[in-house]
Design a protein around this motif. Structure first.
Motif, mmCIF file in Angstrom:
data_model
loop_
_atom_site.group_PDB
_atom_site.id
_atom_site.type_symbol
_atom_site.label_atom_id
_atom_site.label_comp_id
_atom_site.label_asym_id
_atom_site.label_seq_id
_atom_site.Cartn_x
_atom_site.Cartn_y
_atom_site.Cartn_z
ATOM 1 N N ASN A 166 15.996 -53.287 -18.529
ATOM 2 C CA ASN A 166 16.097 -52.271 -19.444
ATOM 3 C C ASN A 166 16.644 -50.961 -18.763
ATOM 4 O O ASN A 166 16.222 -50.178 -18.097
ATOM 5 N N GLU A 167 18.254 -50.909 -19.021
ATOM 6 C CA GLU A 167 18.986 -49.596 -18.404
ATOM 7 C C GLU A 167 19.044 -48.610 -19.157
ATOM 8 O O GLU A 167 19.186 -48.814 -20.388
ATOM 9 N N LYS A 168 18.966 -47.444 -18.525
ATOM 10 C CA LYS A 168 18.962 -46.029 -19.463
ATOM 11 C C LYS A 168 19.909 -45.146 -18.874
ATOM 12 O O LYS A 168 19.655 -44.869 -17.477
ATOM 13 N N LEU A 169 21.124 -44.616 -19.372
ATOM 14 C CA LEU A 169 21.833 -43.712 -18.563
ATOM 15 C C LEU A 169 21.448 -42.412 -19.084
ATOM 16 O O LEU A 169 21.473 -42.208 -20.332
ATOM 17 N N VAL A 170 21.044 -41.301 -18.058
ATOM 18 C CA VAL A 170 20.370 -40.150 -18.445
ATOM 19 C C VAL A 170 21.241 -39.191 -17.597
ATOM 20 O O VAL A 170 21.187 -39.416 -16.300
ATOM 21 N N GLY A 171 21.851 -38.187 -18.063
ATOM 22 C CA GLY A 171 22.571 -36.921 -17.168
ATOM 23 C C GLY A 171 21.469 -36.037 -16.993
ATOM 24 O O GLY A 171 20.542 -35.688 -18.105
ATOM 25 N N LEU A 172 21.001 -35.577 -15.847
ATOM 26 C CA LEU A 172 20.091 -34.651 -15.476
ATOM 27 C C LEU A 172 20.201 -33.233 -15.220
ATOM 28 O O LEU A 172 19.793 -32.689 -14.655
ATOM 29 N N ALA A 173 21.334 -32.844 -15.646
ATOM 30 C CA ALA A 173 21.674 -31.625 -15.778
ATOM 31 C C ALA A 173 20.813 -30.612 -16.428
ATOM 32 O O ALA A 173 20.249 -30.909 -17.600
ATOM 33 N N PRO A 174 20.352 -29.250 -15.872
ATOM 34 C CA PRO A 174 19.680 -28.588 -16.820
ATOM 35 C C PRO A 174 20.218 -28.142 -18.016
ATOM 36 O O PRO A 174 21.484 -28.145 -18.381
ATOM 37 N N ASP A 175 19.397 -27.817 -19.035
ATOM 38 C CA ASP A 175 19.890 -27.415 -20.534
ATOM 39 C C ASP A 175 20.295 -25.959 -20.323
ATOM 40 O O ASP A 175 20.650 -25.317 -19.268
ATOM 41 N N GLU A 176 20.914 -25.518 -21.586
ATOM 42 C CA GLU A 176 21.777 -24.107 -21.583
ATOM 43 C C GLU A 176 20.840 -23.101 -21.192
ATOM 44 O O GLU A 176 21.136 -22.056 -20.692
ATOM 45 N N GLU A 177 19.437 -23.283 -21.124
ATOM 46 C CA GLU A 177 18.697 -22.334 -20.705
ATOM 47 C C GLU A 177 17.953 -22.351 -19.155
ATOM 48 O O GLU A 177 17.321 -21.701 -18.809
ATOM 49 N N GLY A 178 18.739 -23.383 -18.688
ATOM 50 C CA GLY A 178 18.357 -23.602 -17.359
ATOM 51 C C GLY A 178 16.911 -24.420 -16.911
ATOM 52 O O GLY A 178 16.719 -24.443 -15.898
ATOM 53 N N LYS A 179 16.404 -24.746 -17.904
ATOM 54 C CA LYS A 179 15.196 -25.749 -18.030
ATOM 55 C C LYS A 179 15.578 -27.160 -17.479
ATOM 56 O O LYS A 179 16.717 -27.861 -17.882
ATOM 57 N N PRO A 180 14.765 -27.812 -16.791
ATOM 58 C CA PRO A 180 15.091 -29.261 -16.101
ATOM 59 C C PRO A 180 15.080 -30.050 -17.314
ATOM 60 O O PRO A 180 14.477 -29.924 -18.420
ATOM 61 N N ALA A 181 15.986 -31.185 -16.961
ATOM 62 C CA ALA A 181 16.020 -32.149 -17.920
ATOM 63 C C ALA A 181 14.616 -33.228 -18.134
ATOM 64 O O ALA A 181 13.897 -32.978 -16.826
ATOM 65 N N LEU A 182 14.192 -33.277 -19.223
ATOM 66 C CA LEU A 182 13.182 -34.286 -19.412
ATOM 67 C C LEU A 182 13.467 -35.786 -19.816
ATOM 68 O O LEU A 182 14.225 -35.933 -20.531
ATOM 69 N N VAL A 183 12.757 -36.578 -18.930
ATOM 70 C CA VAL A 183 13.027 -38.141 -19.338
ATOM 71 C C VAL A 183 11.803 -38.732 -19.543
ATOM 72 O O VAL A 183 10.890 -38.543 -18.675
#
Length: 170
Positions: A2-19
């Motif tokens: 099961n593969e999932k492509l996720v971009g891990l850039a921080p959001d607009e507020e600078g919060k880290p990406a959650l996966v």
């Protein structure tokens, strides 16, 4: 699998990406992509094509080993040659500026671009010297191709990766 492509850039507020990850074993794969460099790379690819076209037009008249004592009158025999050389020099300088502002560095990559721009400007300013500068021109096209390959093959550089639950303080 099961593969999932996720971009891990921080959001607009600078919060880290959650996966969200299910319990169990997971594999993290990283891939370097050109991202914002892609338009710059395309510009260089087009530039190399145009520079090779100019080179072929010149050697159709001079051959690959031009006689340094002969006047080929390339500016007369190849209409638009001098403006084309100047245009390519301007593009090289603009790419050098873009690359420097993108990377924040003025290193060997920028030097390759500005050196070639100077050669093109010299050829445009002294058309009678084009045959003697042809070897340098050819070498610079090769260096530009090497520059392109090196730029496209930059390794991924990561300081660290944190895997934690959202409520954990970072």
């Amino acid at each position: 699998l099961n593969e999932k492509l996720v971009g891990l850039a921080p959001d607009e507020e600078g919060k880290p990406a959650l996966v969200y990850l299910e319990a169990g074993k997971h594999e993290l794969t990283l891939k370097a992509v050109l991202g914002d460099m892609a338009p710059l790379i395309r510009k260089i690819e087009d530039l190399i094509y145009d520079l090779n076209t100019i080179y072929r037009r010149i050697i159709m008249i001079t051959s690959g080993q031009p006689d340094p004592l002969r006047s080929y009158q390339l500016d007369v025999k190849i209409p638009g040659l001098l403006p084309a050389l100047r245009e390519q020099a301007e593009i090289l300088r603009s790419v050098a500026e873009e690359f420097e502002s993108f990377t924040g560095q003025r290193g060997g990559h920028v030097a390759t671009l500005t050196t070639f721009a100077r050669v093109l400007e010299d050829m445009a300013d002294r058309p009678h010297a084009i045959p003697s500068l042809l070897g340098e021109y050819r070498d610079n096209v090769g260096a530009l191709g090497t520059w392109l390959n090196q730029t496209m093959e930059q390794p991924v550089q990561i300081d660290y990766i944190i895997v934690a639950s959202p409520e954990q303080a970072l």
